[in-house]
Scaffold this motif. Sequence first.
Motif: not given
Length: 615
Positions: A8-12, A48-49, A66-72, A176-179
């Motif tokens: 809802y927020v990012t597919v825009l 997520a982004i 990837a998850v670790k860096m996204a978390g940081e 990214a919104p397509t993914i």
Amino acid sequence: MSWRTVLYVTVLLSLAAATALPRSYGDTEEKSSIGQRFSQLQEDNFKAIATIMFAQYLQGGTFGRAVKMAGEVTDLAKRCAAAGRDDPACQEPLDRIFLDTICKEENLPRVADCCARKDPERNDCFLSLKNSSRAFIAPFERPSAEAACKNHSQHQQPLAEYFLYEVSRRHPFLYAPTILSVALRHQEMLRNCCGGAEAAAHSPEECFRRQAPKVMKPVKEDGLRQEHTCGILKKFGERTLQALKLVQISQRLPRADFVTVHKLVLDIADMHKDCCRGDTLACMHDREEILHYVCTNQDILSSKIKKCCEKPLLQRSECIVNVGNDDRPADLSPHVREFIEDKGICERFAQEKDTHLARFLYEYSRRHPEFSAQMLLRIGKGYEDLLKECCRPGAPANCCSRGEEELKKHIYETESVMKTSCDIYKEKGDYYFQNELLMSFTKKMPQLTSAELIKFTKQMTTIGSKCCQLSQDKLLPCAEENLDLVLGEICRRHLMDPINPGVCHCCSSSYSFRRPCMGKLEIDETYVPLPLTPGLFPFHEDLCTTEEEKLQHKKQEMLINLIKYKPQIRQEQLSSVTAAFAAMREQCCAEEHRQACFTREGPELIKRSEKLLSA
């Protein structure tokens, strides 16, 4: 993770490139800080982004990294949003924060050279590492239905993140919104097939088989359109892309004035430069501005998007992407004769060449939604050539008057080509129409493999089935614009591995004339025909299959090899060889020992065919 909230927020952001709608004029505004971005998207959406970005930048990195860096990065954004406005780390540009996070990691593949550089060269270096080749990373192996459902029930959030990671690293340039949209569809598929309504009607395996192609469809279609747009920008430059967007916007928004449309064209081109470089953050920022501008300025843009802008964000975005061209203003004159008849044309052309040509293209395009964008670009080029000739010293006084006749001639020729193709399609149907295309394109491009020729001509046949049933005012945009996507794919294939000089010329000389150029190609005279070897025409008992699709595929492979062996084959020769093959197949498939029959009769057929073809 609340994937529906994420969407809802990012597919825009996912306003498709083909819509060619403007972003707001925010070039002078500062990009959002990391804290502002976090507040806009909220934690799950931001993370997520970030996961997508790290997976796209580090395609060879592990899921855990990837998850670790996204978390940081998410933790930093959270602190900055809460009370970190005075913290210098919170004021850093977003791209710098993401790249600093990557460069702090140890033993990451292929990043040391990039991390040694200063911005913006560091970012450019990372973007250059992105590889969208299908051979770069092995295809994603879908787990069994049982394993997928078990993982879904026990590890729903990590599974969702893992899907994001796997799709992102295989599609480093995809928006990214397509993914995110595909991730939502994937979650819905898991719910449906692992205990939902679909599971009651079908086995989980059958459910996945039916739904998986629909789930991944946006990746394939959006990825193709993105590659196509970026291919135009890379090969033909920004001026060609601007002209294409000028046509598309003028057709889409015929009420908007020229000054507005022209300014939007420049903004759209800038947006595509960011997106095509793979600069995810800049691309998303640009696209956010587009949707905001569309809905806050709908009164001057289009009468058809009001209901779209009243919808929730997810439905709003999809609605705007799919809405048609706005109605032409009632007072819009049907002709643009002032561009031919006015006495001051040559003076304006000399003083402001590009602006004058852009104004002509704008005025003509907004009046003709029934024409394809490529045809309108050809018309614009014809008008430019006319002025170059007629504005020379000593040109006849009535020189420009012949422009209208030449225009009518080009329109007639283009419409005739499409009508003839549709007549053949309607007469022959999918299989035999594709065979006609195979014969033509194998002669034009014999260097392509059988699989490539079958794939490209299958795509063209699908265009026939889709477009030839439409009314005359929709046929040309549908046919030529979809065909342009296929030809773009052929040209990208040529860039990777050159096909032949004829294809090179068509792919390099002019974007708008690419389709007519390919149509005029004949037999490639530089091609050395295949030698007649025992393995060129393999006759096996699998030709007796009752599965029509498999049989047609085998027959098409033989047709391709026949033309590669004898490019100059005449229609009557082809008919004779085809009839002889059909008779042999019927004979051998009726015998008890089929393979023995093919082994005996196959070489005899080749001898007779060789004699026939040498006549």
